[in-house]
Design an enzyme around this catalytic site. Structure first.
Site, short mmCIF file in Angstrom:
data_model
loop_
_atom_site.label_atom_id
_atom_site.label_comp_id
_atom_site.label_asym_id
_atom_site.label_seq_id
_atom_site.Cartn_x
_atom_site.Cartn_y
_atom_site.Cartn_z
N ASP A 18 68.31 134.87 71.28
CA ASP A 18 67.97 135.50 70.00
C ASP A 18 67.59 134.38 69.02
O ASP A 18 67.97 133.21 69.23
CB ASP A 18 69.20 136.28 69.51
CG ASP A 18 69.06 136.73 68.08
OD1 ASP A 18 68.11 137.46 67.79
OD2 ASP A 18 69.90 136.32 67.25
N ASP A 20 67.11 134.60 64.86
CA ASP A 20 67.84 134.58 63.57
C ASP A 20 69.34 134.77 63.81
O ASP A 20 69.76 135.75 64.43
CB ASP A 20 67.35 135.71 62.65
CG ASP A 20 65.86 135.62 62.35
OD1 ASP A 20 65.06 135.68 63.29
OD2 ASP A 20 65.50 135.50 61.17
N ASP A 181 73.62 137.05 68.53
CA ASP A 181 74.66 137.08 67.49
C ASP A 181 75.00 138.49 67.02
O ASP A 181 75.79 138.63 66.10
CB ASP A 181 74.19 136.26 66.26
CG ASP A 181 73.09 136.97 65.48
OD1 ASP A 181 72.17 137.51 66.12
OD2 ASP A 181 73.17 137.01 64.24
O1 LIG Z 1 65.71 141.01 61.85
C1 LIG Z 1 64.96 140.07 62.11
O2 LIG Z 1 63.89 139.86 61.47
C2 LIG Z 1 65.24 139.09 63.23
O3 LIG Z 1 66.45 139.22 63.86
P1 LIG Z 1 66.82 138.53 65.27
O4 LIG Z 1 66.07 137.23 65.42
O5 LIG Z 1 68.29 138.31 65.12
O6 LIG Z 1 66.46 139.53 66.33
MG LIG Z 2 70.12 137.61 65.53
#
Ligand SMILES: O=C(O)COP(=O)(O)O
Ligand SMILES: [Mg+2]
Length: 231
Positions: A18, A20, A181
């Site tokens: 993942d 973010d 996460d």
């Molecule tokens: O919500 C977002 O823009 C990204 O979230 P993620 O990288 O944790 O999937």
């Molecule tokens: Mg994430």
């Protein structure tokens, strides 16, 4: 701080990460873009902690939360356009890899050289923002590709992004470790049939990751690489 390790040893041919809240702390940039959007719309500011709880379902959801505009289509459309413009500017300016990310990716990469382990990113972020962010943060070289929230017809927690990534990685869900996460990573991994590790330092919409169904909670990517290398 390992919560539980199920079915070890697990045989891994690929790892999906993942973005973010797992690889990068992107909230300061998202908050800066949200503030600029609200200022331009003449609306009251929101706090960084609010943004932290709203990240994870992609940009459309984030905008609908901080502008509180779900029922006003015209405002929603306008706010989304404004936010995209501001985030294109702020994306990657303050985002930082979490401790253990670079060393952990190095170790997975070294493992890949020995065992053929392959790596990709799966995020709900829009592709327009994922690609420049991976480049500016220096993380791009570790991954063969990224599947973004708008790359396919479905995003996490739907299994499609993981099934698609496994196919491109020449792997299969049972042999792909997903590391994330949030509940959306768990939902996607479980629906696809992948083992899943969680990091406790990310967002998870403000919820406690210990309540989620996972195979391990690891302190860092370094720790995740330790567990895989030690098998
Ligand atoms: O919500 C977002 O823009 C990204 O979230 P993620 O990288 O944790 O999937
Ligand atoms: Mg994430």
């Amino acid at each position: 701080m390992i919560k539980k390790i199920l079915n070890f040893p697990i045989s891994i041919r690929s790892v999906t990460f993942d973005l973010d809240g797992t690889l990068l702390d992107t909230v300061p940039d998202l908050h800066a873009a949200a503030r600029a959007t609200l200022t331009e719309l003449g609306l009251p500011e929101c706090g960084e902690d609010d943004i932290r709880r709203w990240v994870g379902r992609g940009i459309l959801h984030l905008v609908s939360c901080f502008v509180a505009c779900k029922d006003d289509d015209a405002l929603y459309e306008r706010a989304t356009q404004i936010f995209r413009r501001h985030y294109a500017y702020f994306n990657g300016r303050a985002a930082k890899p979490y401790p253990g990310v670079l060393s952990g990716l190095e170790r997975f990469h070294a493992l890949g050289k020995k065992t053929g382990l392959r790596m990709a990113v799966i995020t709900n972020k829009s592709a327009t923002f994922t690609e420049p962010l991976l480049l500016s943060s220096g993380l791009a070289p570790y991954f063969e590709f990224a599947v973004s929230g708008d790359s396919l017809t479905e995003k996490k927690p739907h299994p499609l992004p993981l099934l698609h990534a496994c196919e491109r990685l020449g792997s299969s869900p049972a042999f792909n470790l997903h590391i994330g996460d949030s509940r959306h990573d768990v939902g996607c991994a479980r629906a696809a049939g992948c083992p899943v590790f969680l990091l406790p330092y990310g967002y998870n919409e403000g919820g406690d990751v210990r309540k989620l169904d996972c195979d391990a909670i690891v302190e860092s990517l370094d720790h995740a690489a330790d567990l895989i290398a030690a098998q």
